[in-house]
Design a protein around this motif. Structure first.
Motif, PDB file in Angstrom:
ATOM      1  N   THR A   1      13.030   4.587  10.475  1.00 47.66           N
ATOM      2  CA  THR A   1      12.781   3.210  10.917  1.00 47.66           C
ATOM      3  C   THR A   1      11.431   2.714  10.419  1.00 47.66           C
ATOM      4  OG1 THR A   1      14.099   3.625  12.889  1.00 47.66           O
ATOM      5  CG2 THR A   1      12.634   1.719  12.947  1.00 47.66           C
ATOM      6  N   LEU A   2      10.417   3.551  10.526  1.00 49.95           N
ATOM      7  CA  LEU A   2       9.091   3.179  10.066  1.00 49.95           C
ATOM      8  C   LEU A   2       9.065   2.928   8.563  1.00 49.95           C
ATOM      9  CD1 LEU A   2       6.082   2.896  10.915  1.00 49.95           C
ATOM     10  CD2 LEU A   2       5.832   5.294  10.260  1.00 49.95           C
ATOM     11  N   VAL A   3       9.705   3.781   7.797  1.00 51.11           N
ATOM     12  CA  VAL A   3       9.746   3.617   6.347  1.00 51.11           C
ATOM     13  C   VAL A   3      10.510   2.354   5.963  1.00 51.11           C
ATOM     14  CG1 VAL A   3      10.698   4.610   4.221  1.00 51.11           C
ATOM     15  CG2 VAL A   3       9.424   6.040   5.794  1.00 51.11           C
ATOM     16  N   ALA A   4      11.617   2.110   6.635  1.00 53.23           N
ATOM     17  CA  ALA A   4      12.426   0.933   6.309  1.00 53.23           C
ATOM     18  C   ALA A   4      11.682  -0.364   6.604  1.00 53.23           C
ATOM     19  CB  ALA A   4      13.744   0.968   7.073  1.00 53.23           C
ATOM     20  N   THR A   5      10.890  -0.393   7.677  1.00 55.17           N
ATOM     21  CA  THR A   5      10.198  -1.634   8.027  1.00 55.17           C
ATOM     22  C   THR A   5       8.911  -1.835   7.233  1.00 55.17           C
ATOM     23  OG1 THR A   5       9.127  -0.515   9.884  1.00 55.17           O
ATOM     24  CG2 THR A   5      11.136  -1.750  10.350  1.00 55.17           C
ATOM     25  N   THR A   6       8.233  -0.751   6.874  1.00 55.18           N
ATOM     26  CA  THR A   6       6.966  -0.908   6.149  1.00 55.18           C
ATOM     27  C   THR A   6       7.129  -0.921   4.636  1.00 55.18           C
ATOM     28  OG1 THR A   6       6.548   1.475   6.191  1.00 55.18           O
ATOM     29  CG2 THR A   6       5.614   0.155   7.975  1.00 55.18           C
ATOM     30  N   ARG A   7       8.277  -0.563   4.149  1.00 50.96           N
ATOM     31  CA  ARG A   7       8.481  -0.530   2.698  1.00 50.96           C
ATOM     32  C   ARG A   7       8.275  -1.913   2.075  1.00 50.96           C
ATOM     33  NH1 ARG A   7      13.090   2.772  -0.109  1.00 50.96           N
ATOM     34  NH2 ARG A   7      11.361   3.927  -0.956  1.00 50.96           N
ATOM     35  N   LYS A   8       8.699  -2.938   2.782  1.00 52.00           N
ATOM     36  CA  LYS A   8       8.551  -4.302   2.265  1.00 52.00           C
ATOM     37  C   LYS A   8       7.098  -4.767   2.302  1.00 52.00           C
ATOM     38  CE  LYS A   8      13.187  -5.341   3.780  1.00 52.00           C
ATOM     39  NZ  LYS A   8      13.639  -4.558   4.902  1.00 52.00           N
ATOM     40  N   ALA A   9       6.312  -4.215   3.220  1.00 56.65           N
ATOM     41  CA  ALA A   9       4.926  -4.641   3.380  1.00 56.65           C
ATOM     42  C   ALA A   9       3.958  -3.886   2.465  1.00 56.65           C
ATOM     43  CB  ALA A   9       4.494  -4.468   4.826  1.00 56.65           C
ATOM     44  N   MET A  10       4.359  -2.739   1.955  1.00 62.18           N
ATOM     45  CA  MET A  10       3.461  -1.914   1.137  1.00 62.18           C
ATOM     46  C   MET A  10       3.773  -2.078  -0.344  1.00 62.18           C
ATOM     47  SD  MET A  10       3.442   1.556   3.426  1.00 62.18           S
ATOM     48  CE  MET A  10       2.277   2.425   2.411  1.00 62.18           C
ATOM     49  N   ASN A  11       2.727  -2.039  -1.164  1.00 59.96           N
ATOM     50  CA  ASN A  11       2.941  -2.072  -2.607  1.00 59.96           C
ATOM     51  C   ASN A  11       3.168  -0.654  -3.126  1.00 59.96           C
ATOM     52  OD1 ASN A  11       0.435  -0.914  -2.631  1.00 59.96           O
ATOM     53  ND2 ASN A  11      -0.641  -2.735  -3.371  1.00 59.96           N
ATOM     54  N   ARG A  12       3.465  -0.542  -4.393  1.00 54.58           N
ATOM     55  CA  ARG A  12       3.799   0.769  -4.978  1.00 54.58           C
ATOM     56  C   ARG A  12       2.629   1.746  -4.912  1.00 54.58           C
ATOM     57  NH1 ARG A  12       8.562   1.640  -6.941  1.00 54.58           N
ATOM     58  NH2 ARG A  12       9.836   0.052  -7.896  1.00 54.58           N
ATOM     59  N   THR A  13       1.414   1.262  -5.097  1.00 53.63           N
ATOM     60  CA  THR A  13       0.251   2.141  -5.063  1.00 53.63           C
ATOM     61  C   THR A  13       0.065   2.737  -3.672  1.00 53.63           C
ATOM     62  OG1 THR A  13      -0.778   0.749  -6.740  1.00 53.63           O
ATOM     63  CG2 THR A  13      -2.203   2.279  -5.572  1.00 53.63           C
TER      64      THR A  13
END
Length: 78
Positions: free
Chosen positions: A34-46
């Motif tokens: 759940t955490l990965v799915a929600t923060t993936r959009k907020a974080m850049n590749r770096t």
């Protein structure tokens, strides 16, 4: 934890501890997904790259610790 709770005379305690560990792993995995799915959009590749590297270093540290514990317990037995 699981190995220390094993007792041939009280197998129900061992099963409860085992199920508790498995349930804890399930909760952890669901929370992490759940955490990965929600923060993936907020974080850049770096940022994702550095979080992955840090997580890998932590996992390697845990594996070294558990290897050390295994070797020290094996040495006590032999």
């Amino acid at each position: 934890m699981l190995a220390s709770s094993f007792d041939r005379s009280n197998t129900s305690h061992f099963l409860i501890v085992g199920l508790g560990i498995l349930f804890g792993i399930l909760i952890h995995d669901l929370g992490l997904m759940t955490l990965v799915a929600t923060t993936r959009k907020a974080m850049n590749r770096t940022a994702i790259k550095w979080v992955t590297i840090c997580a890998g270093v932590v996992l390697i540290g845990f594996s070294v610790y558990f290897l050390y514990e295994f070797m020290s317990n094996l040495q006590k037995i032999l």
